[in-house]
Design an enzyme around this catalytic site. Sequence first.
Site, PDB file in Angstrom:
ATOM      1  N   GLU A 196       0.814  -1.221   0.000  1.00 31.03           N
ATOM      2  CA  GLU A 196       0.000   0.000   0.000  1.00 31.03           C
ATOM      3  C   GLU A 196       0.850   1.275   0.000  1.00 31.03           C
ATOM      4  O   GLU A 196       0.562   2.230   0.721  1.00 31.03           O
ATOM      5  CB  GLU A 196      -0.969   0.000   1.187  1.00 31.03           C
ATOM      6  CG  GLU A 196      -1.988  -1.107   1.105  1.00 31.03           C
ATOM      7  CD  GLU A 196      -3.062  -1.050   2.183  1.00 31.03           C
ATOM      8  OE1 GLU A 196      -2.954  -0.190   3.093  1.00 31.03           O
ATOM      9  OE2 GLU A 196      -3.997  -1.857   2.131  1.00 31.03           O
ATOM     10  N   GLU A 318      -5.369  -8.234  -0.693  1.00 33.17           N
ATOM     11  CA  GLU A 318      -6.112  -7.889   0.530  1.00 33.17           C
ATOM     12  C   GLU A 318      -7.544  -7.594   0.120  1.00 33.17           C
ATOM     13  O   GLU A 318      -7.787  -6.695  -0.688  1.00 33.17           O
ATOM     14  CB  GLU A 318      -5.537  -6.670   1.254  1.00 33.17           C
ATOM     15  CG  GLU A 318      -4.320  -6.937   2.102  1.00 33.17           C
ATOM     16  CD  GLU A 318      -3.951  -5.749   2.986  1.00 33.17           C
ATOM     17  OE1 GLU A 318      -4.862  -5.103   3.557  1.00 33.17           O
ATOM     18  OE2 GLU A 318      -2.747  -5.461   3.094  1.00 33.17           O
TER      19      GLU A 318
END
Length: 532
Positions: A196, A318
């Site tokens: 991320e 995710e």
Amino acid sequence: MKRLNYIVVAGLGLFIFAVMTQPMKAQNARIKIDVDRIVGEVDSLIYGNFLEHLGRAVYSGAYDPDSPLADEDGFRKDVIQAAKDLNVTQLRYPGGNFVSNYHWQDGVGSDRVPRMELAWGRLESNEFGTNEFMQFTNKIGAKPYFAVNMGTGTMTEAQRWVEYTNVEEGPYYAELRKKHGYEEPWNIKYWSLGNEMDGFWQIGHLNAEDYAKKARETAKVMQLTDPAISLIAAGASNFRPDANPMHWNRVVLEELKNVVDYLALHIYVGNPDNNYYNFLSTPLVLEERTELVEGLIREIMSRADRGDRPSIKIAWDEWNVWYRARAGESMSGERALEERYNLEDALVVAGFLNAFVRNADIVKMANMAQLVNVIAPMYTNENDMFKQTIYYPLQLFSEHTYGTALDVYVDSETYDTERFFVGLGESQTQQSDVPYLDVSASYKDNGEVIINVVNRHKDKAITTDIISQKGKFTGGFKVYEVNGPDVKAQNNFEETNVETEEKSSIQADGSKVTYSFPAHSYTLIKGKITTD
């Protein structure tokens, strides 16, 4: 004569009026299966999971040496068994946000270094590290998937980790592993280049250009250390209204088009406004994003020079429902992110899995976040464990849905949503013509067909004709259903209100079978098609 004609016409009018005012028999919904309409092979890696140093995921979740339920190595036996039953194919580690301030050498050898854990606000003892994780993955039968620190970490640190885990002997870090008691290399294939990194919340956050350059050079030294590894680039995770996720994805793909094997995307959805039908449509947003990124990949691959390596694929590494435990005290500390799930969450999870199967040509990896206690299908206390509602659809898919994904035709009633936020910290969407029946299917060479159906309708069963457009259904079709007394039904340590139930089988002989899918349910039907 005129009078007779008048009578005839009047009688005909009455007949037409009677026919028109009779209630018409409702047409059944239809699911059409054609074994020649191929999407792509369903990759077993879409049934992956995730274990991060966060809350009670590792300590008192997977690893709890002081528990009476622990094995000789300190791992929870009940968690191991439930993970094996879940058919976890690959397990991502050690983060997540945690990895951007994690230094792997703190967690190997006899002298472990306690550190401040900055992402989730706790003390990290580093008692559990690389080798303990590898022991755990071996116990549950999963492949390891490591993420390297692209925040506070360096390319040298990443290279040395590959050397420690994958090089048999000779250089310093390979010999260090042997000194630590692990003679043979772990041979970890899957490595992601950070986590991320597009998110402002990430330690060491970079813009797209700077991340791509750092990732390219880190990939270089990792691949020189072990050319057999597969690399995953950090794609977009920030889909807030003011973000530009497709710019991030384009820059990263352009820079790494000849280097990486997957682009990672993330999504979390929720139902904070308690609108059931909005919430049940959220997997369609993942599907829209998949199609957008697939277009980018195709365009950029047209200019790539990858030799005999296949095109870059998508890893949704995710994904989950997460919105209750996502504010205030629930976001940090020893009991962070302990979401408790209900039936509607399980139906959304089944919808995500349907989306992965429908896009099997491009989605080749996925990781439900996470495995135990932290936004997870399993939940433990000191003496027990129960399976949350979301466990059951994932288990059914991972046990049965393999082979070739099929392009399925679905004809059912639809609904429109309001404009709503997909999840907390997410953009808005408005979905039109959402089918009440959400369907995927796969087909194997032995004639076995698997049909996965979510009935999104909250109150009504939907009678459906399942039609084979090539070949005939034959024999007994097994039917498995995940359902509960209402959409808010939950499981806990005392009772299981939502689980998988095997229903009466369907006897099939011909090109059509009819089945009524109950309200608010996920159903898996398994049988055979003969094409001779």
